[in-house]
Every structure is written in C-alpha cells, then in structure tokens.
Design a protein around this motif. Structure first.
Motif, PDB file in Angstrom:
ATOM      1  N   GLY A 105       0.822  -1.209   0.000  1.00 44.36           N
ATOM      2  CA  GLY A 105       0.000   0.000   0.000  1.00 44.36           C
ATOM      3  C   GLY A 105       0.855   1.258   0.000  1.00 44.36           C
ATOM      4  O   GLY A 105       0.617   2.184  -0.770  1.00 44.36           O
ATOM      5  N   PHE A 106       1.869   1.253   0.863  1.00 48.96           N
ATOM      6  CA  PHE A 106       2.720   2.443   0.959  1.00 48.96           C
ATOM      7  C   PHE A 106       3.637   2.589  -0.250  1.00 48.96           C
ATOM      8  O   PHE A 106       3.998   3.700  -0.634  1.00 48.96           O
ATOM      9  CB  PHE A 106       3.562   2.396   2.228  1.00 48.96           C
ATOM     10  CG  PHE A 106       2.795   2.727   3.465  1.00 48.96           C
ATOM     11  CD1 PHE A 106       2.104   3.922   3.555  1.00 48.96           C
ATOM     12  CD2 PHE A 106       2.750   1.851   4.525  1.00 48.96           C
ATOM     13  CE1 PHE A 106       1.388   4.242   4.690  1.00 48.96           C
ATOM     14  CE2 PHE A 106       2.039   2.168   5.667  1.00 48.96           C
ATOM     15  CZ  PHE A 106       1.359   3.359   5.753  1.00 48.96           C
ATOM     16  N   ALA A 107       4.014   1.459  -0.854  1.00 50.79           N
ATOM     17  CA  ALA A 107       4.982   1.536  -1.938  1.00 50.79           C
ATOM     18  C   ALA A 107       4.334   1.972  -3.238  1.00 50.79           C
ATOM     19  O   ALA A 107       4.840   2.841  -3.937  1.00 50.79           O
ATOM     20  CB  ALA A 107       5.671   0.199  -2.128  1.00 50.79           C
ATOM     21  N   ARG A 108       3.196   1.363  -3.586  1.00 54.51           N
ATOM     22  CA  ARG A 108       2.668   1.556  -4.926  1.00 54.51           C
ATOM     23  C   ARG A 108       1.288   2.180  -4.980  1.00 54.51           C
ATOM     24  O   ARG A 108       0.918   2.784  -5.974  1.00 54.51           O
ATOM     25  CB  ARG A 108       2.623   0.192  -5.651  1.00 54.51           C
ATOM     26  CG  ARG A 108       3.963  -0.219  -6.201  1.00 54.51           C
ATOM     27  CD  ARG A 108       4.366   0.759  -7.273  1.00 54.51           C
ATOM     28  NE  ARG A 108       5.788   0.762  -7.541  1.00 54.51           N
ATOM     29  CZ  ARG A 108       6.424  -0.158  -8.220  1.00 54.51           C
ATOM     30  NH1 ARG A 108       5.783  -1.193  -8.689  1.00 54.51           N
ATOM     31  NH2 ARG A 108       7.711  -0.051  -8.420  1.00 54.51           N
ATOM     32  N   LEU A 109       0.489   1.965  -3.940  1.00 49.25           N
ATOM     33  CA  LEU A 109      -0.884   2.444  -4.023  1.00 49.25           C
ATOM     34  C   LEU A 109      -0.994   3.737  -3.236  1.00 49.25           C
ATOM     35  O   LEU A 109      -1.498   3.779  -2.129  1.00 49.25           O
ATOM     36  CB  LEU A 109      -1.847   1.388  -3.477  1.00 49.25           C
ATOM     37  CG  LEU A 109      -1.659  -0.001  -4.081  1.00 49.25           C
ATOM     38  CD1 LEU A 109      -2.514  -1.016  -3.370  1.00 49.25           C
ATOM     39  CD2 LEU A 109      -2.001   0.015  -5.555  1.00 49.25           C
ATOM     40  N   ARG A 110      -0.477   4.801  -3.830  1.00 48.52           N
ATOM     41  CA  ARG A 110      -0.450   6.070  -3.110  1.00 48.52           C
ATOM     42  C   ARG A 110      -1.842   6.662  -3.007  1.00 48.52           C
ATOM     43  O   ARG A 110      -2.618   6.616  -3.953  1.00 48.52           O
ATOM     44  CB  ARG A 110       0.468   7.053  -3.831  1.00 48.52           C
ATOM     45  CG  ARG A 110       1.912   6.657  -3.841  1.00 48.52           C
ATOM     46  CD  ARG A 110       2.419   6.519  -2.423  1.00 48.52           C
ATOM     47  NE  ARG A 110       3.767   5.991  -2.391  1.00 48.52           N
ATOM     48  CZ  ARG A 110       4.851   6.746  -2.491  1.00 48.52           C
ATOM     49  NH1 ARG A 110       4.708   8.048  -2.642  1.00 48.52           N
ATOM     50  NH2 ARG A 110       6.048   6.215  -2.455  1.00 48.52           N
ATOM     51  N   PHE A 111      -2.153   7.205  -1.871  1.00 47.62           N
ATOM     52  CA  PHE A 111      -3.389   7.959  -1.717  1.00 47.62           C
ATOM     53  C   PHE A 111      -3.060   9.202  -0.910  1.00 47.62           C
ATOM     54  O   PHE A 111      -1.938   9.352  -0.415  1.00 47.62           O
ATOM     55  CB  PHE A 111      -4.467   7.132  -1.031  1.00 47.62           C
ATOM     56  CG  PHE A 111      -4.019   6.526   0.270  1.00 47.62           C
ATOM     57  CD1 PHE A 111      -4.231   7.184   1.464  1.00 47.62           C
ATOM     58  CD2 PHE A 111      -3.367   5.292   0.291  1.00 47.62           C
ATOM     59  CE1 PHE A 111      -3.809   6.631   2.656  1.00 47.62           C
ATOM     60  CE2 PHE A 111      -2.948   4.737   1.483  1.00 47.62           C
ATOM     61  CZ  PHE A 111      -3.168   5.417   2.669  1.00 47.62           C
ATOM     62  N   LYS A 112      -4.036  10.067  -0.810  1.00 42.40           N
ATOM     63  CA  LYS A 112      -3.805  11.329  -0.106  1.00 42.40           C
ATOM     64  C   LYS A 112      -3.415  11.040   1.341  1.00 42.40           C
ATOM     65  O   LYS A 112      -4.129  10.338   2.052  1.00 42.40           O
ATOM     66  CB  LYS A 112      -5.084  12.161  -0.149  1.00 42.40           C
ATOM     67  CG  LYS A 112      -4.828  13.599  -0.474  1.00 42.40           C
ATOM     68  CD  LYS A 112      -6.160  14.316  -0.580  1.00 42.40           C
ATOM     69  CE  LYS A 112      -5.953  15.774  -0.946  1.00 42.40           C
ATOM     70  NZ  LYS A 112      -7.248  16.451  -1.060  1.00 42.40           N
TER      71      LYS A 112
END
Lengths: 318, 311
Positions: A105-112
C-alpha cells in the motif's frame, strides 16, 4: 634480471599476504562467535563429577545426558516447544500478511496522506516499546475493541494471559518491530518494475489480483527475511511475552524461571536443609539455554543460504 | 417500468464505476491495504502514547482491579530526577555506553561487510557464521548468557581471562608510550575486551552494509581497475562514498536497537510492574524517549551533512 625477480616475488608476496591476514581475522572472529555455542554443548554433555575436574576443559571425561533430562523436565520442554512454535508461527504468518499489505500500500498504491501515514510507521520504529507499554497493558487488560465488546457482553474482556494480544497486534501490523517489516516490504515493492503491474492491469487484472499473483511471487526474498526475523524475534522476545503471558508455558517465560524452579527442586532433593550447588545450577541453566537455541539453530541451518542471498536482494538499501 | 428504471440506474452506476480511473482505484485500494495497520497504529500506538504522556503527569493507582488516574502535574518528573535513587545514574550510563559502542559497531560492521564481500573459499560458511548473532544474541538468551556463573568462573580457572587482561594491558602500555592520548587508548583497549559484545550486536548492520556494497554498480570498480587504483583507494573513493547513506541508516538502527533493551528499560519495567508506580514509570519512559529523540536528531543532522548521494 635479479631486480626484476625480486620485484616479482614482492608482488607475489603482496598477493598472498592479504588472504592470509583475512583468513586469520575471519577464523578468529568466527571462533569468538561460535565459542559460546561450543562451550554450552560441552557443558551440557558432561556429568556432574566433571564439573570440578581440572583435566576437563572441552571434552568431558564422563558423558552424561543427565543435564538434558533435568532441563527438559524442569522446563516441561516438549509442551513448551509446541506452545512456542504455535505462537511464533501464528504471529509470523499474521505479521507477514498485514505487513506485506501495508508495505505494498505504501509503496505503490499512493493515496492522499499516505506519506504522512508512512511517517507514522517510521515513528513506531523510533519510539521505544517501554514508552507505550503501561497504557497498552491497561488497554489489553480491559479490552473493549473501541467500545464494541461492552455493548454485547456488558463488560470489557481481560486479554492478558492469552494469545489474543499477540494475534491482535500482529494482525494489525503493530507487533514487535513490525514497523521495520513494513519498511522492508515497502522498499522491496518499490524495487519491482512498475511496468510489471501496468502489464497486469492492461491484461485485466484487478489490483488485488496483481498483488496476489504478480507481486507476492516476486517478493519471496523479502518474505523469507521478514518471516525469519519475525519468528526469531518472537521466539527470543521476553519483553512482550512476560507482559502478556503470565502462566502459559513458552520458551521465554520458562527459560526466565528456570533458575528459580531448579533451585527449589534441587533443594528439595537435598532434603530442604542444604543449599544446591550454584555451579551445578548454572550448568543445567546452560543446558536449558542450549535447548532453547537448538530449534533456532536448526531453522537457521535450513534457511541461512536462502536468507543470506535474499537479504542482498531485499533492497533494505533503498 | 420501475424495474426498467432500476436496470438503467444499475447500468448507469456500473459504467460510472468503470470510469473510475486506475489512479483512483489504486488510491482506494491503497487505503484498504493500509487500513489494518492504521487501526492497529491508532489503537495500539497512538492512544497508548497519549495515555502514557497523561499517566506521566498523573498519579496512577490500581485498587481492586480498577485504575484511577489523578492529575498532579510534573510531580513524577521531579521525583524521577531528584528523589529516585538510580534513575539519573542509569540514564547517563545507558547514553554513555551507547555513545561508546555505536562508532565501534559501525566501523566493525563496515569492515566485516567489505571482507565478506570479497571472493574467497568458504565464504558462504563464514557469512552464515557472522549472521548467527542475529538469531542467537537477541533478547532473553543474550541476557541469561551474560549472567552465566559457570562461564565466568571457567574463564577464570583456565586463565584466559588473566591473559586477556594482560594482553590488552600490554597494548595499552605500548600505545601510551607511543604518546597516544590516554582516553583514546582506554577506548580502544576497551573495545578489544568487549569484542564479543560488539560482534553480537552488529549482525544486522553487517547485512545492511553487505547489501549496500552489492548494489554498487560493477562498472565503477572496472573503471577504477583500468585507471590503476589500488584496493585501498578504491575503498575510500568508491565503496565508502557509495555506502555512506547506509552509515546513517546503520547509526540510527544501532541506536534504536541499543535503546530497545538495556538497563534503563529494565528500570522502567520494574518501576511499573514490581513497585506498581505507573505514573513514575511513564515519566521515566518519556524522559528516556525525549533523550533518544534528541540523540537521533543530532546524529542524523551531522551525518547527513557528510553523506554522499548520487543524485
């Protein structure tokens, strides 16, 4: 001509000088590392009579497995071993799943705000566990699951002395040192080429599908590293284990109480009046430590090649 | 009619859903993936951290299984610093020990990593041996080991302890005669005496450095060889600058690792669970945490100034 020959031998000398120095250094240092293990093995297999014998340094005169018998009996070894293995496997697998998810999640699925949350992960690595352990203890002693449990049963549950604290903290990636595991996974997933997941997306794979069938098979080195660390640290951990588990028999608690139990036992055997020989106590304690280390050494023997290789590809380096 | 409308609505939503961009989808899934951690972070870290701070400013009593928290200001901090018999001493000792050990661990682990990276026979075995402390010298086993009576007495009897002291004594004398400053001499000979402690604490650091060295591109070394650089020069001009960011990582890791379990954490723990003075324990923990933070910030500031980044 003669000069040339001399130079040649000097060069040659320089060539083998370093390997010799290196070999001496490495053998010396390896010996220092292995010495305690050898010493323990040597202590564990000798009979009580050899303890004071001046001629016995390494190889005992009278071999005996009595120490093992005592240590196994005192620690209730087999049951303890089973309990510890179950506990460690449980926390390792849960930690692995939750940390891999968070890491991806932290590496590739960036969100606000994901960078802000990742700063939170770093923060959990930096804060020593002693700072939060008192409130955590109270929290788990009267666990409410954010006020949900009292609605159903009417009162809070006491999770102490069960495996639940371990399960809850590892399923939410907040167990011992899991900040580090999230960091390792994040770094590793960042190293996998973006084209790979884009190709998967073009072929119609959903994000979950990409994660389970593209990312996970590629992340074996990180998985091995994290599993081994997580397993070993859980196995050796006395901080959380003695806090959460007061009566269950696991290696950490049994080993900590071994000297005490042994003193009582030996004093009883001597009739209650005489004191047990402290050297003999220490000998059995060493055997106990050896027994506690043994499964880890076996595990390491099987995984070490993979482990040493994998750490190089894990990309902790970033 | 109504069902028709429903169907149309449904298909409308479906198309709407389909139009959600890849980036948006990723953002949503990213949040879902991080959610378990976030829940744990809030309930097992943030809330306890805040509570811990509140406890440190309060009198915490446990009566008949109920916890009562009474606010009392800085009382606990004052008690820790001025009344408690061993808090100051333990704290100073922990920090000094850390300051003594960190440079040694960093230098040693970098040195070992460079050696383990070279080609030689039995490399796989040697590596396996050097990473053994990662497995064995952590937590309970290490702490029990150091208290083993038999080990100490055996060493005494065989005389190795005596020889050990003698040898570093000799070294000390020679270095003093050479005119080296006494503090430095004490430090170095102390390092030789504590070699096991240092080795057993540098397993992970060796791993990190080794990984870093392996990731340096071989072209750089090829160029160095062509230009006729010696091994020594290659180390200082290529290897060292390239792994310098990892020195920062390793310094931070070593400090954290050291502070995770030492005499100070034992004291904090004992204060909480043996004397049941939870307020005082929390105050100690916060002072401890603050000092660690300051050390980390200072170290990071000074080291990152000297670090070489390729970008």
């Amino acid at each position: 001509m003669a000069k040339e020959k001399k130079q040649f031998s000097l060069k040659k000398g320089k060539k083998w000088l370093w390997p010799v120095v290196r070999a001496v250094l490495l053998i010396g240092l390896s010996f220092i590392i292995l010495y305690p293990v050898f010493k323990k093995i040597s202590m564990a297999v000798r009979a009580k009579s050899d303890l004071y014998s001046p001629i016995v340094v390494w190889i005992p005169q009278n071999f005996s497995l009595e120490n093992f018998r005592y240590a196994i009996e005192m620690m209730d070894y087999w049951r303890t071993l089973l309990n510890t293995t179950v506990l460690c496997l449980l926390t390792t697998s849960l930690t692995l799943i939750s940390c891999a998810l968070a890491g991806y999640g932290f590496a590739r699925l960036r969100f606000k705000g994901s960078n802000l949350l990742f700063a939170g992960v770093i923060f959990t690595i930096l804060v020593p566990p002693t700072t939060v352990f008192v409130p955590l203890y109270f929290n788990l002693r009267e666990f409410t699951l954010m006020g949900l449990i009292p609605l159903i049963t009417g009162k809070a549950v006491n999770l102490m002395d069960s495996y639940w604290p371990f399960v809850l903290t590892s399923i939410t990636a907040n167990s011992f040192k899991s900040g580090l595991f999230i960091f390792i996974f994040r770094q590793f997933f960042r190293g996998i080429p973006r084209e790979l997941e884009e190709a998967a997306y073009v072929d119609g794979a959903s994000i979950t599908k990409t994660f389970t069938s593209i990312m996970i098979p590629n992340a074996v080195p990180a998985i091995v590293t994290v599993s081994l660390f997580s397993f070993v640290w859980q196995w050796n951990d006395s901080f959380y284990t003695t806090m959460y588990l007061t009566s269950a028999k696991v290696i950490a608690t049994q080993l900590a109480s071994l000297p005490y139990n042994l003193t009582i036992r030996l004093t009883q055997m001597l009739g209650g009046s005489a004191k047990a020989d402290p050297f003999y106590l220490s000998m059995v304690q060493d055997t106990g430590i050896l027994l506690a280390m043994l499964p880890l050494i076996v595990l390491y023997l099987f995984t070490q090649r993979y482990f040493v290789e994998s750490i190089e590809r894990t990309g902790i380096v970033g | 009619m109504i069902s028709n409308l429903g169907l149309r609505l449904k298909s409308h939503f479906r198309t709407r859903k389909k139009y959600k961009s890849y980036e948006q989808q990723k953002a949503i899934w990213g949040f879902i993936y991080v959610l378990p951690w976030l829940i744990g972070f809030v309930s097992f870290f943030v809330i306890p951290l805040i509570n811990s701070f509140y406890f440190s400013l309060s009198k915490v009593e446990m009566k008949e299984g109920e916890v009562r928290v009474i606010f009392q200001g800085l009382q606990n901090y004052i008690e820790a610093f001025t009344i408690h018999t061993s808090f100051n001493r333990t704290l100073v000792e922990s920090v000094l020990n850390m300051a003594a050990n960190v440079p040694l661990i960093i230098v040693f682990s970098l040195f070992v990593a460079v050696i383990l990276n070279q080609e030689f026979r039995g490399r796989a075995f040697t590596r396996a041996v050097f990473f053994l402390p990662v497995i064995l010298a952590s937590g309970l086993i290490a702490s029990l080991e150091s208290s083993s009576l038999i080990e100490a007495v055996q060493a005494e009897r065989v005389g190795s302890r005596f020889i050990n002291i003698l040898s570093s004594f000799e070294l000390e004398r020679m270095m003093l005669q050479m005119g080296v400053d006494e503090v430095i001499v004490q430090y170095l000979t102390g390092a030789v005496d504590r070699i096991y402690e240092i080795i057993s604490q540098s397993g992970v650091q060796i791993l990190i450095f080794l990984a870093g060295i392996q990731s340096i591109s071989p072209q750089l070394y090829e160029v160095a060889v062509i230009e006729g650089s010696s091994g020594y020069e290659t180390f200082w001009k290529i290897t060292f600058p390239m792994v310098s960011p990892l020195i920062l990582v390793n310094v931070i890791y070593t400090i954290i690792d050291y502070f995770a379990s030492n005499a100070m954490t034992d004291l904090i723990r004992e204060t909480a669970f043996n004397t049941f003075n939870f307020g005082l324990s929390s105050a100690m923990a916060w002072v401890y945490f603050m000092i660690i933070s300051i050390i980390l910030v200072v170290c990071t500031y000074f080291i990152s100034k000297g670090v070489f980044y390729q970008e």
